[in-house]
Design an enzyme around this catalytic site. Structure first.
Site, PDB file in Angstrom:
ATOM      1  CE1 TYR A  31      44.663  45.084  41.661  1.00 21.50           C
ATOM      2  CE2 TYR A  31      42.533  46.923  41.456  1.00 21.50           C
ATOM      3  CZ  TYR A  31      42.890  44.929  42.304  1.00 21.50           C
ATOM      4  OH  TYR A  31      43.153  44.150  42.641  1.00 21.50           O
ATOM      5  CD1 TRP A  35      46.567  45.033  35.826  1.00 21.53           C
ATOM      6  CD2 TRP A  35      47.208  46.624  37.099  1.00 21.53           C
ATOM      7  NE1 TRP A  35      47.847  44.901  37.229  1.00 21.53           N
ATOM      8  CE2 TRP A  35      47.408  46.091  38.034  1.00 21.53           C
ATOM      9  CE3 TRP A  35      46.877  48.198  37.019  1.00 21.53           C
ATOM     10  CZ2 TRP A  35      48.086  45.829  38.746  1.00 21.53           C
ATOM     11  CZ3 TRP A  35      47.859  48.073  38.225  1.00 21.53           C
ATOM     12  CH2 TRP A  35      48.342  47.511  39.528  1.00 21.53           C
ATOM     13  CG  ASN A  36      47.152  44.046  28.587  1.00 17.16           C
ATOM     14  OD1 ASN A  36      45.746  44.163  28.149  1.00 17.16           O
ATOM     15  ND2 ASN A  36      48.125  43.446  27.619  1.00 17.16           N
ATOM     16  CD1 TRP A  37      42.630  42.736  32.956  1.00 14.14           C
ATOM     17  CD2 TRP A  37      41.034  40.777  32.363  1.00 14.14           C
ATOM     18  NE1 TRP A  37      42.263  41.237  33.962  1.00 14.14           N
ATOM     19  CE2 TRP A  37      41.254  41.016  33.649  1.00 14.14           C
ATOM     20  CE3 TRP A  37      40.009  40.654  31.813  1.00 14.14           C
ATOM     21  CZ2 TRP A  37      40.715  39.923  34.102  1.00 14.14           C
ATOM     22  CZ3 TRP A  37      38.823  39.491  31.766  1.00 14.14           C
ATOM     23  CH2 TRP A  37      39.492  39.517  33.293  1.00 14.14           C
ATOM     24  CG  ASP A  38      41.346  46.354  35.120  1.00 10.37           C
ATOM     25  OD1 ASP A  38      42.294  45.205  34.907  1.00 10.37           O
ATOM     26  OD2 ASP A  38      41.356  46.322  36.216  1.00 10.37           O
ATOM     27  CE1 TYR A  83      50.095  46.209  42.300  1.00  7.80           C
ATOM     28  CE2 TYR A  83      52.028  45.963  41.192  1.00  7.80           C
ATOM     29  CZ  TYR A  83      51.139  45.592  41.564  1.00  7.80           C
ATOM     30  OH  TYR A  83      50.571  44.034  40.902  1.00  7.80           O
ATOM     31  CG  ASP A 163      45.042  38.462  40.357  1.00  8.11           C
ATOM     32  OD1 ASP A 163      44.728  38.658  39.273  1.00  8.11           O
ATOM     33  OD2 ASP A 163      45.623  39.177  41.550  1.00  8.11           O
ATOM     34  NE  ARG A 196      44.406  42.127  47.119  1.00  8.07           N
ATOM     35  CZ  ARG A 196      44.973  42.164  45.463  1.00  8.07           C
ATOM     36  NH1 ARG A 196      43.948  42.779  44.786  1.00  8.07           N
ATOM     37  NH2 ARG A 196      46.258  42.062  44.230  1.00  8.07           N
ATOM     38  CD  GLU A 386      39.378  44.421  43.100  1.00  5.94           C
ATOM     39  OE1 GLU A 386      39.380  44.635  43.740  1.00  5.94           O
ATOM     40  OE2 GLU A 386      40.219  43.833  41.792  1.00  5.94           O
TER      41      GLU A 386
HETATM   42  C1  DGY Z   1      47.272  42.142  41.559  1.00  5.34           C
HETATM   43  O1  DGY Z   1      48.158  42.780  42.454  1.00  5.34           O
HETATM   44  O2  DGY Z   1      46.493  42.142  42.353  1.00  5.34           O
HETATM   45  C2  DGY Z   1      47.368  42.715  40.478  1.00  5.34           C
HETATM   46  O3  DGY Z   1      45.874  41.361  39.977  1.00  5.34           O
HETATM   47  C3  DGY Z   1      48.296  41.613  40.096  1.00  5.34           C
HETATM   48  O4  DGY Z   1      47.931  42.100  38.431  1.00  5.34           O
END
Ligand code: DGY
Length: 419
Positions: A31, A35-38, A83, A163, A196, A386
């Protein structure tokens, strides 16, 4: 075993190491953006040892706010080919002030802002005052564009932050991702694919992004015949709590709180719709009107939002019995449970932190202490992953994870104020 002080130091090192100057990566590689909530959790972590840096995190996040009030789930500050999907896929150019995604994420920032000002009431009042109208505009955006009678819905699984939760399965199955085309995932080059989402999920994630792009990310256009529209307990409970925190901030600043209180009352009504026939808080696929039947870790966020439930108390007792490392993101007994796969089973530190906080505030102190102790053990024995396998405690997903280190500092560590 390491002593707690050195684990605290390690957690601070993770926050510092993931700091890119004004914003913090969730973890390098997997990542590589904000990221917003992170970020909101990162700010809560920084507030434990660097209040100035904590404010900066929220300010950087809010600097990506769109003119309509939406705060994107990813801010692409510095391009990173590692990414996918990056800014070229989202196609939001010219809409917001910073290259970004086109959807939002659970709004934790007002709660974080309140945590920071409470940590150091004499520092940052002017910074809080500057953030207040932005936070309010973001909440207003949720109430305008994501509100089904006070139950808050999401328009993409990524918008809910969970997700591949089984909650979305029925809604996702109804989408035919026709024309999505070829693409190369990057997440599975950083992390074991068994941890994932699947390709079927990804095709639909990308298809939904392509739809938003085609409609110019215009909410009114996207609202027509919305293919994915699921009322989500996590987003609803997080916004309900954040609204109360925003009202407390309004009081502190001498601002008017009437509109915020109206939103709170509306969401309190919406929460009731999320109770399924068993009395458990459960998502609703708004296209079919059906509950999903899933008991997830989000269901246990009711107390965090100030809502009690006998059915959830019973579920909690059962979860503590059936799972050595609670709270699993999907009930262990469920047919959907998958111990390693992201939001289909693993235990997440940030969710536990919110659940325990709610339990403690609502007077369920034994349960709160138990969850705190168990999460502490999980992190001491397995590092700042994570997420974790709820049956074995094994770390999963990305390592050296910002929000896990942050909630260690703010909550799970014996040195944390709340522990
Ligand atoms: C990801 O890329 O896996 C994220 O969770 C998307 O925000």
């Amino acid at each position: 075993m390491m002593d707690h002080a050195s684990i605290d130091a390690k957690a601070r090192d993770i926050l510092r190491g993931n700091d890119r100057g004004g914003y913090t990566l969730p973890t390098e590689g997997l990542y590589p953006y904000q990221w917003n909530w992170d970020s909101a959790f990162a700010a809560i972590g920084f507030a434990q040892f660097d209040v100035d840096r904590a404010w900066t995190e929220i300010e950087t996040l809010m600097s990506g706010q769109w003119p309509n009030g939406m705060v994107p789930h990813i801010l692409f500050h510095v391009p990173d080919p590692g990414y996918f999907p990056g800014p070229d896929v989202w196609g939001t150019d010219g809409i917001g002030p910073i290259a970004s995604s086109g959807i939002s994420q659970p709004p934790v920032a007002a709660t974080a802002a309140r945590a920071i000002i409470e940590k150091a009431p004499d520092q940052g009042r002017d910074r809080l005052a500057a953030l207040f109208p932005k936070l309010k505009a973001w909440h207003s955006w949720f109430m305008t564009w994501r509100n089904a009678g006070g139950a808050i819905f999401i328009t993409h699984p990524w918008e809910g932050g969970r997700d591949n939760a089984p909650d979305w399965d029925a809604a996702m199955a109804a989408i035919d991702p026709v024309g999505v085309g070829e693409y190369t995932r990057r997440d599975t080059s950083h992390v074991d694919p068994s941890m994932r989402p699947t390709k079927d999920d990804y095709d639909r994630y990308i298809w939904l992004v392509q739809r938003g792009r085609r409609l110019g990310w215009d909410e009114a256009e996207m609202a027509k015949d919305m293919p994915f529209k699921v009322a989500d307990p996590l987003t609803t409970f997080v916004l309900l709590r954040a609204n109360r925190d925003l009202a407390a901030i309004a009081d502190l600043l001498g601002e008017d709180r009437a509109e915020i209180d109206r939103w709170t009352a509306e969401i309190e009504t919406g929460v009731e719709a999320l109770r399924n026939a068993q009395g458990v808080f459960d998502s609703i696929n708004l296209r079919s009107g059906l509950h999903t039947g899933c008991v997830t870790s989000s269901s246990f966020l009711c107390w965090y939002a100030g809502v009690d439930s006998d059915a959830m108390r019973a579920e909690l007792a059962q979860t503590f019995e059936s799972c050595p490392y609670p709270i699993p993101s999907q009930k262990v007994e469920s047919e959907h449970f998958d111990a390693k796969r992201y939001w289909r089973g693993p235990t997440w530190g940030i969710v536990n932190a919110m659940i325990a906080r709610g339990l403690s505030e609502m007077g369920l102190t034994d349960e709160a202490s138990r969850l705190t102790r168990q999460t502490r053990t999980l992190m001491v024995e397995n590092g700042f992953a994570e997420y974790y396998n709820p049956l074995t405690g094994a770390p999963a997903g990305g390592g050296t994870f910002t929000w896990t280190a942050a909630v260690w500092l703010a909550w799970a560590s014996p040195t944390a104020g709340e522990a």
